[in-house]
Design a protein around this motif. Structure first.
Motif, PDB file in Angstrom:
ATOM      1  N   LEU A 231       0.825  -1.209   0.000  1.00  0.00           N
ATOM      2  CA  LEU A 231       0.000   0.000   0.000  1.00  0.00           C
ATOM      3  C   LEU A 231       0.858   1.258   0.000  1.00  0.00           C
ATOM      4  O   LEU A 231       0.534   2.242  -0.668  1.00  0.00           O
ATOM      5  N   SER A 232       1.946   1.224   0.747  1.00  0.00           N
ATOM      6  CA  SER A 232       2.834   2.387   0.771  1.00  0.00           C
ATOM      7  C   SER A 232       3.430   2.653  -0.600  1.00  0.00           C
ATOM      8  O   SER A 232       3.479   3.795  -1.070  1.00  0.00           O
ATOM      9  N   ALA A 233       3.852   1.602  -1.282  1.00  0.00           N
ATOM     10  CA  ALA A 233       4.429   1.756  -2.628  1.00  0.00           C
ATOM     11  C   ALA A 233       3.393   2.261  -3.619  1.00  0.00           C
ATOM     12  O   ALA A 233       3.741   2.908  -4.617  1.00  0.00           O
ATOM     13  N   ALA A 234       2.101   1.985  -3.351  1.00  0.00           N
ATOM     14  CA  ALA A 234       1.034   2.412  -4.257  1.00  0.00           C
ATOM     15  C   ALA A 234       0.540   3.822  -3.949  1.00  0.00           C
ATOM     16  O   ALA A 234      -0.411   4.290  -4.590  1.00  0.00           O
ATOM     17  N   GLY A 235       1.131   4.500  -2.965  1.00  0.00           N
ATOM     18  CA  GLY A 235       0.766   5.882  -2.681  1.00  0.00           C
ATOM     19  C   GLY A 235      -0.210   6.071  -1.539  1.00  0.00           C
ATOM     20  O   GLY A 235      -0.684   7.186  -1.299  1.00  0.00           O
ATOM     21  N   TYR A 236      -0.518   4.994  -0.805  1.00  0.00           N
ATOM     22  CA  TYR A 236      -1.415   5.105   0.349  1.00  0.00           C
ATOM     23  C   TYR A 236      -0.619   5.252   1.640  1.00  0.00           C
ATOM     24  O   TYR A 236       0.594   4.970   1.679  1.00  0.00           O
ATOM     25  N   LEU A 237      -1.293   5.678   2.687  1.00  0.00           N
ATOM     26  CA  LEU A 237      -0.711   5.641   4.024  1.00  0.00           C
ATOM     27  C   LEU A 237      -1.325   4.448   4.750  1.00  0.00           C
ATOM     28  O   LEU A 237      -2.476   4.505   5.189  1.00  0.00           O
ATOM     29  N   PRO A 238      -0.596   3.337   4.893  1.00  0.00           N
ATOM     30  CA  PRO A 238      -1.139   2.208   5.654  1.00  0.00           C
ATOM     31  C   PRO A 238      -1.181   2.561   7.141  1.00  0.00           C
ATOM     32  O   PRO A 238      -0.169   2.971   7.721  1.00  0.00           O
ATOM     33  N   TRP A 326      -3.029  -7.242  -6.911  1.00  0.00           N
ATOM     34  CA  TRP A 326      -3.497  -6.352  -7.973  1.00  0.00           C
ATOM     35  C   TRP A 326      -4.966  -5.997  -7.770  1.00  0.00           C
ATOM     36  O   TRP A 326      -5.365  -4.840  -7.943  1.00  0.00           O
ATOM     37  N   GLU A 327      -5.758  -6.993  -7.388  1.00  0.00           N
ATOM     38  CA  GLU A 327      -7.172  -6.716  -7.150  1.00  0.00           C
ATOM     39  C   GLU A 327      -7.363  -5.840  -5.926  1.00  0.00           C
ATOM     40  O   GLU A 327      -8.245  -4.979  -5.896  1.00  0.00           O
ATOM     41  N   LEU A 328      -6.535  -6.019  -4.919  1.00  0.00           N
ATOM     42  CA  LEU A 328      -6.623  -5.167  -3.726  1.00  0.00           C
ATOM     43  C   LEU A 328      -6.410  -3.705  -4.113  1.00  0.00           C
ATOM     44  O   LEU A 328      -7.186  -2.823  -3.715  1.00  0.00           O
ATOM     45  N   LEU A 329      -5.371  -3.428  -4.889  1.00  0.00           N
ATOM     46  CA  LEU A 329      -5.101  -2.046  -5.283  1.00  0.00           C
ATOM     47  C   LEU A 329      -6.207  -1.496  -6.186  1.00  0.00           C
ATOM     48  O   LEU A 329      -6.595  -0.326  -6.066  1.00  0.00           O
ATOM     49  N   ARG A 330      -6.720  -2.336  -7.078  1.00  0.00           N
ATOM     50  CA  ARG A 330      -7.806  -1.882  -7.953  1.00  0.00           C
ATOM     51  C   ARG A 330      -9.034  -1.497  -7.125  1.00  0.00           C
ATOM     52  O   ARG A 330      -9.666  -0.453  -7.366  1.00  0.00           O
TER      53      ARG A 330
END
Length: 374
Positions: A231-238, A326-330
């Motif tokens: 999540l961090s790599a995808a731009g979110y704040l976990p 991938w589905e989680l990020l989508r």
């Protein structure tokens, strides 16, 4: 019909924190309705050493040996049509009978209310043979009702959904009603602490949408660290809720773009300040998120009740379930921004709590009025 004030005995279990949270809120609702309510831990009713040992084994199995717990769940909890006799918890429940009966004799409740499956087996056995002379009303906390919740001796089952209530009625031929989940009222209204949490998250990682990772009271997450990194790599704040697992919290705190938290008292404010919750157990935190208006995604569920509960919630349209990263990020991309999916999930979650919170207390008082003792 006006029902007189009654006394209730709520039987919980200190297996994590979810069942105790339900029991505590149930006691509060009964007392607000003018009744008196006492509470006991079913593990404390077992002979010395057995309760703590059972809790320690369960905790270790869920956290360290999920394959072992999955096997236990298959053998003891999941129904097996055509598979012949299957093991149950009757011997364990029998060990608690004398102490529960002594407590009931001392407190003289009008009804006993189990909120854990072992407690439901205990009261069902005692009611079936007439040893417990007051009604027992089981509060079923799971979406996927496994067979340890089911004993024909119990008088009434209060379930989170109509689907769960129908499962009980079909299995037992006994009364069951859907009263919705039991969560504290503070999750159902405005959260005064939300603004402060938003400021804290923005200072920690400006511009990153905060997404909660739930691991329960014991920090029992499946590859929680890997999910946080994703999540961090995808731009979110976990925002990792590590419960009382301080080692997990310290480990995740080393990463600058992860907010690792311990046991958090202001969970309503925290949830209201986040955009989504990633859940692995279909437990109390997921329900509290839905009550707050936060979409939930099931991902890497723990085995047994976690996997089945996450699947049932998704099948009912209350949550989504991601099969892979991938589905989680989508899903998070759609759920954390204004979208039709986000609107549908928030609405579905809030409909789950459409029942008046006082309904549970009213149903419990009603069972006293209509059930004749054996």
């Amino acid at each position: 019909m006006h029902l007189p004030s009654q006394r209730f005995l709520v039987v919980s279990a200190s297996m994590g924190a979810g069942h105790d949270a339900v029991a505590g809120e149930l006691v509060r609702r009964l007392e607000r309705a003018g009744h008196r309510a006492d509470r006991v831990d079913v593990l404390d009713l077992l002979p010395a050493g057995i309760g703590p040992g059972l809790r320690a084994f369960y905790r270790a199995a869920v956290r360290r040996a999920p394959v072992v717990y999955a096997g236990i769940y298959r053998a003891f909890f999941r129904s097996g049509p055509g598979s012949g006799p299957r093991p149950g918890t009757a011997p364990l429940a029998a060990l608690a009978e004398d102490r529960l009966l002594a407590l009931a004799e001392r407190l003289r409740p009008a009804a006993v209310v189990p909120v854990f499956h072992l407690a439901a087996q205990l009261t069902g056995r005692l009611r079936a043979r007439g040893a417990l002379t007051v009604p027992s009303a089981v509060v079923v906390t799971d979406f996927a009702v496994h067979r340890q919740w089911l004993h024909p001796g119990n008088d009434l089952h209060l379930c989170v959904t109509e689907e769960a209530a129908e499962r009980v009625r079909q299995a037992l031929g006994r009364p069951a009603v859907a009263t919705g989940p039991v969560v504290a009222r503070r999750f159902l209204g405005p959260a005064p602490g939300a603004a402060d949490w938003r400021r804290r998250f923005d200072l920690h990682a400006p511009g990153r949408p905060p997404v909660v990772l739930s691991a329960g009271a014991w920090g029992a997450g499946t590859q929680l660290a890997a999910t946080a990194r994703l999540l961090s790599a995808a731009g979110y704040l976990p925002v990792a809720l590590c419960g009382r697992d301080e080692r997990l919290r310290h480990r995740l705190s080393r990463w600058p773009r992860v907010a690792a938290l311990g046991w958090e008292p202001d969970l309503p404010g925290l949830l209201a300040a986040t955009r989504a919750l990633v859940d692995n157990a279909a437990g109390q935190t997921a329900l509290e998120a839905l009550a707050t208006g936060v979409p939930v995604v099931g991902y890497r569920p723990i085995p047994g009740h976690g996997r089945e509960g996450v699947g049932r919630m998704a099948a009912l349209g209350l949550t989504d379930q991601a099969a892979d990263s991938w589905e989680l990020l989508r899903l998070l991309d759609a759920l954390t921004e204004p979208s039709a999916l986000r609107t549908r999930r928030i609405a579905a979650g809030r409909r789950l709590f459409a029942t008046d919170p006082a309904e549970v207390a009213a149903r419990l008082a009603e069972v006293v009025a209509v059930c004749d003792p054996f």
